[in-house]
Design a protein around this motif. Sequence first.
Motif, short mmCIF file in Angstrom:
data_model
loop_
_atom_site.label_atom_id
_atom_site.label_comp_id
_atom_site.label_asym_id
_atom_site.label_seq_id
_atom_site.Cartn_x
_atom_site.Cartn_y
_atom_site.Cartn_z
N PRO A 51 47.28 33.35 35.03
CA PRO A 51 47.69 31.91 35.75
C PRO A 51 45.45 31.05 35.48
CG PRO A 51 48.52 32.76 37.20
CD PRO A 51 47.74 34.49 36.45
N GLN A 52 45.90 30.12 34.84
CA GLN A 52 44.40 29.53 34.68
C GLN A 52 44.33 28.57 36.06
OE1 GLN A 52 46.64 28.31 31.12
NE2 GLN A 52 46.95 30.72 31.44
N THR A 53 44.14 29.07 36.90
CA THR A 53 43.87 28.42 38.43
C THR A 53 42.26 28.63 38.84
OG1 THR A 53 44.81 30.31 39.62
CG2 THR A 53 46.41 28.62 38.53
N GLY A 54 41.47 27.72 39.59
CA GLY A 54 39.90 27.83 40.53
C GLY A 54 40.67 29.52 41.11
N GLU A 55 41.45 29.90 41.77
CA GLU A 55 41.51 31.20 42.57
C GLU A 55 42.04 32.36 41.28
OE1 GLU A 55 41.87 33.92 44.81
OE2 GLU A 55 40.92 31.84 45.72
N ALA A 56 42.60 32.49 40.35
CA ALA A 56 42.44 32.97 39.09
C ALA A 56 40.70 33.55 38.83
CB ALA A 56 43.78 33.10 38.19
N HIS A 57 40.02 32.40 38.51
CA HIS A 57 38.47 32.74 38.33
C HIS A 57 38.10 33.20 39.18
CE1 HIS A 57 39.25 28.00 35.98
NE2 HIS A 57 39.74 29.29 35.44
N ARG A 58 38.14 33.06 40.16
CA ARG A 58 37.45 33.76 41.84
C ARG A 58 37.62 34.75 41.91
NH1 ARG A 58 37.42 36.03 45.81
NH2 ARG A 58 39.84 35.88 45.89
N ALA A 59 39.12 35.43 41.60
CA ALA A 59 39.63 36.50 42.03
C ALA A 59 38.87 37.50 40.71
CB ALA A 59 41.44 36.93 41.90
N TYR A 60 39.00 36.67 39.06
CA TYR A 60 38.58 38.29 38.15
C TYR A 60 37.20 37.88 38.63
CZ TYR A 60 36.66 38.62 33.45
OH TYR A 60 36.20 39.19 32.29
N ARG A 61 36.24 36.94 38.64
CA ARG A 61 34.56 37.41 39.00
C ARG A 61 34.11 38.39 40.51
NH1 ARG A 61 34.82 30.47 38.20
NH2 ARG A 61 34.16 31.29 35.18
N GLU A 62 35.13 38.24 41.06
CA GLU A 62 35.05 38.84 42.86
C GLU A 62 34.90 39.97 42.16
OE1 GLU A 62 37.07 39.82 47.40
OE2 GLU A 62 37.11 37.92 46.30
N MET A 63 36.13 40.73 41.04
CA MET A 63 36.23 42.19 40.56
C MET A 63 35.25 42.26 40.44
SD MET A 63 37.34 43.90 37.74
CE MET A 63 38.02 42.24 36.38
N ILE A 64 34.61 41.78 39.72
CA ILE A 64 33.14 42.29 38.25
C ILE A 64 32.35 42.31 40.01
CG2 ILE A 64 31.75 40.87 37.22
CD1 ILE A 64 33.52 39.52 35.71
N VAL A 65 31.69 41.39 40.51
CA VAL A 65 30.74 41.21 41.31
C VAL A 65 30.47 42.28 42.82
CG1 VAL A 65 29.88 38.85 40.94
CG2 VAL A 65 31.29 39.28 42.78
N THR A 66 32.20 42.72 42.56
CA THR A 66 32.09 44.06 43.55
C THR A 66 32.88 45.22 43.13
OG1 THR A 66 34.60 43.74 43.64
CG2 THR A 66 33.21 42.45 45.19
N THR A 67 32.00 45.95 41.54
CA THR A 67 32.08 46.87 41.19
C THR A 67 31.40 47.53 41.38
OG1 THR A 67 33.02 45.75 38.97
CG2 THR A 67 32.55 48.16 38.65
N ALA A 68 31.74 48.86 42.62
CA ALA A 68 31.23 49.56 42.60
C ALA A 68 30.22 50.31 41.51
CB ALA A 68 31.67 50.55 43.66
N GLY A 69 28.72 50.44 41.95
CA GLY A 69 27.76 51.27 40.55
C GLY A 69 27.47 50.48 39.44
#
Length: 202
Positions: free
Chosen positions: A40-58
């Motif tokens: 989905p091309q939504t603000g929440e999808a953008h946020r969730a994707y970027r959260e996945m990136i910035v919280t990647t351990a290591g």
Amino acid sequence: MNTQALINTAQALVADNKGILAMDESNPTCNKRFAKLGIPQTGEAHRAYREMIVTTAGLGECISGAILYDETIRQTTSAGIPFVQAVRDAGIIPGIKTAKAVADATVKCFLRGVPAAVPGIMFLSGGQSAELASSRLNAMNVGFKSRAPWALSFSYGRALQQPAMEAWAGQDANVKAAQQALLQRARCNLAARRGEYSAAME
């Protein structure tokens, strides 16, 4: 930022064989990538994707800095932690794309060295995304159009043609859509020449 702080930051960014993560795609670019994957091309999808990136351990073991998009730098994780803090907590230096600073420095340099008799300066897109090329051209015209002695214009290849090529995909049935994509980019850059471009045009 003072000179020593700038030197320290630059040295930290290249230390320990690490590199920079450029996660600064504009929303239109991010949406195109999502659409290809059925996301989905939504603000929440953008946020969730970027959260996945910035919280990647290591991640900080390999990455020294992260270039964030304007929307990203204002967002938080689902736990309420600002993305900027999450990046710092991972040992990564956060930064942001500054179209807004690149344009200023570029034109100030030209004002010092380019004769007023030159009719215009045509900028290449140089591998920038279509949206970023329009944004930077617009920033230059917003800031300097009234006092620059020459026109600030564009000579774009990829930044004009890539969206059309993607829409066409080698199919005759897509010619009209591709032509519309080309015309849309041309109109965005016309607006940027006038200092009237905005992301809403995308």
